[in-house]
Design a protein around this motif. Structure first.
Motif, PDB file in Angstrom:
ATOM      1  N   GLU A  40       0.811  -1.212   0.000  1.00  0.00           N
ATOM      2  CA  GLU A  40       0.000   0.000   0.000  1.00  0.00           C
ATOM      3  C   GLU A  40       0.846   1.265   0.000  1.00  0.00           C
ATOM      4  O   GLU A  40       0.500   2.261  -0.628  1.00  0.00           O
ATOM      5  CB  GLU A  40      -0.934   0.033   1.215  1.00  0.00           C
TER       6      GLU A  40
ATOM      7  N   GLU B 251      -6.969  -5.268 -12.664  1.00  0.00           N
ATOM      8  CA  GLU B 251      -8.151  -5.729 -11.952  1.00  0.00           C
ATOM      9  C   GLU B 251      -8.780  -6.931 -12.647  1.00  0.00           C
ATOM     10  O   GLU B 251      -8.908  -6.959 -13.872  1.00  0.00           O
ATOM     11  CB  GLU B 251      -9.172  -4.597 -11.823  1.00  0.00           C
TER      12      GLU B 251
ATOM     13  N   GLY C 105     -15.244   5.821   1.324  1.00  0.00           N
ATOM     14  CA  GLY C 105     -14.002   6.330   0.769  1.00  0.00           C
ATOM     15  C   GLY C 105     -13.627   7.679   1.356  1.00  0.00           C
ATOM     16  O   GLY C 105     -14.377   8.287   2.123  1.00  0.00           O
TER      17      GLY C 105
ATOM     18  N   GLY D  57     -14.297   0.921  -3.944  1.00  0.00           N
ATOM     19  CA  GLY D  57     -13.091   1.703  -3.731  1.00  0.00           C
ATOM     20  C   GLY D  57     -11.947   0.957  -3.089  1.00  0.00           C
ATOM     21  O   GLY D  57     -10.949   1.573  -2.707  1.00  0.00           O
ATOM     22  N   LEU D  58     -12.049  -0.362  -2.952  1.00  0.00           N
ATOM     23  CA  LEU D  58     -10.967  -1.119  -2.342  1.00  0.00           C
ATOM     24  C   LEU D  58      -9.810  -1.321  -3.326  1.00  0.00           C
ATOM     25  O   LEU D  58     -10.013  -1.446  -4.535  1.00  0.00           O
ATOM     26  CB  LEU D  58     -11.454  -2.487  -1.868  1.00  0.00           C
ATOM     27  N   ASN D  59      -8.624  -1.394  -2.774  1.00  0.00           N
ATOM     28  CA  ASN D  59      -7.421  -1.710  -3.531  1.00  0.00           C
ATOM     29  C   ASN D  59      -7.029  -3.160  -3.278  1.00  0.00           C
ATOM     30  O   ASN D  59      -7.522  -3.787  -2.333  1.00  0.00           O
ATOM     31  CB  ASN D  59      -6.286  -0.784  -3.095  1.00  0.00           C
TER      32      ASN D  59
ATOM     33  N   ASP E 285      -6.170  -4.049   0.327  1.00  0.00           N
ATOM     34  CA  ASP E 285      -7.306  -4.085   1.258  1.00  0.00           C
ATOM     35  C   ASP E 285      -8.006  -5.440   1.224  1.00  0.00           C
ATOM     36  O   ASP E 285      -8.596  -5.867   2.211  1.00  0.00           O
ATOM     37  CB  ASP E 285      -8.349  -3.022   0.894  1.00  0.00           C
TER      38      ASP E 285
ATOM     39  N   THR F  24     -13.317  -5.994  -7.620  1.00  0.00           N
ATOM     40  CA  THR F  24     -12.435  -4.937  -8.109  1.00  0.00           C
ATOM     41  C   THR F  24     -12.675  -3.677  -7.290  1.00  0.00           C
ATOM     42  O   THR F  24     -13.500  -3.660  -6.372  1.00  0.00           O
ATOM     43  CB  THR F  24     -12.696  -4.626  -9.591  1.00  0.00           C
ATOM     44  N   SER F  25     -12.007  -2.598  -7.671  1.00  0.00           N
ATOM     45  CA  SER F  25     -12.218  -1.328  -6.981  1.00  0.00           C
ATOM     46  C   SER F  25     -13.633  -0.789  -7.188  1.00  0.00           C
ATOM     47  O   SER F  25     -14.100   0.046  -6.409  1.00  0.00           O
ATOM     48  CB  SER F  25     -11.198  -0.296  -7.453  1.00  0.00           C
ATOM     49  N   ASP F  26     -14.319  -1.265  -8.204  1.00  0.00           N
ATOM     50  CA  ASP F  26     -15.695  -0.812  -8.436  1.00  0.00           C
ATOM     51  C   ASP F  26     -16.670  -1.378  -7.417  1.00  0.00           C
ATOM     52  O   ASP F  26     -17.619  -0.701  -7.021  1.00  0.00           O
ATOM     53  CB  ASP F  26     -16.159  -1.199  -9.845  1.00  0.00           C
TER      54      ASP F  26
END
Length: 278
Positions: free
Chosen positions: A79, A124, A180, A228-230, A233, A257-259
């Motif tokens: 991160e 992703e 977020g 919003g996760l990476n 996370d 995914t981040s979506d």
């Protein structure tokens, strides 16, 4: 498995899981035992409220050093900027402190997350975890899993298998989510939570995605969703949920995914996903 992924034996995955557990514990000891009395913000990232402390950086450096010694050919994605290409097909995805704001305020809901992954962790939907560990160093709870071997919680000298709940009724479900750091995104996420709150038992917001996913795996929560996760996370917690008999998915039933990330038992996810997949 894609053609570019390594063929890992059961013993190799078990070794990766052991490494994840060992170094997560070491980093957890570091961030608790060596936390400065007057810890401040060392830097910010996406917004002024998205903070980094010196202990995030020290924890990631420890993880990097230990992984380099144990598995010198493996890649790394951290991160706080650690990055290294892989020559083995395995890349470690690490979060040195998941829940940094909690850590800054001394709220006991933060974690070290360590996962061994295969595939392209920079794209992703093109990677997956095969071994992972998440440690809450305050409670000394270590959640861990290896692909095909189940999910476990180690605490107070005992290791116990964990399972997701069988709750399929949303009205009786306890959910978790997160928000977020971008103000506009946070407002949209709060509006969605307001829509859901009347359709479920209740919603929790603990501040650590890794611990939320592990709480789903351990049956402490019925479900979880967040946008919003990476990768850092998500990686270890994703595997821990699936090895606990659950499902983790993203938009339209694809990879998380981040979506979007939705987690829970299979029946629960089938009912929750259409409400949050937007």
């Amino acid at each position: 498995m894609t053609s570019t992924e390594p063929r890992l034996s059961t013993d190799e995955i078990a070794d990766l899981e052991t490494i994840a557990c060992t170094i997560a514990r070491e980093a957890g000891d570091l961030i608790v035992d060596e936390r400065p009395d007057h810890l401040g913000v060392a830097a910010t990232k996406s917004t002024e409220t998205d903070v980094v402390t010196i202990m995030d950086k020290r924890s990631e450096e420890l993880l990097r050093t230990r992984l380099e010694a144990a598995r010198p050919g493996d890649g790394l994605l951290g991160e706080e900027g650690a990055s290294k290409p892989s020559t083995t097909g395995v890349t470690w995805v690490v979060d040195p402190i998941d829940g940094t704001v909690n850590y800054l305020y001394q709220l006991p809901a933060y974690a070290v997350s360590v996962a061994a992954c295969v595939g392209d962790v920079h794209t992703e939907g093109a990677w997956r975890p095969v071994a992972g560990a998440v440690l809450n160093p305050v409670t000394d709870e270590l959640f861990h899993a290896g692909l095909g071997s189940g999910a476990f919680l180690d605490h107070a000298g005992r290791s116990s298998a964990i399972r997701v709940t069988a709750q399929g009724d949303l009205a009786m479900s306890l959910l978790a989510t997160g928000f977020g750091y971008d103000v506009d995104k946070r407002k949209r996420q709060a509006a969605l939570a307001a829509e859901l709150i009347g359709r479920v038992r209740d919603i929790r917001r603990a501040g650590s995605a890794a611990l939320d996913l592990c709480s789903v795996a351990a049956g402490r929560l019925d479900g979880y969703y967040e946008a919003g996760l990476n990768p850092w996370d998500l990686a270890a917690g994703w595997l821990i949920v699936t090895e606990a008999g659950g499902l983790v998915q993203g938009q339209a039933g694809g990879a998380p995914t981040s979506d979007l990330v939705v987690a829970g038992g299979t029946e629960h996810v089938a009912k929750l996903a259409p409400l949050v997949d937007r």
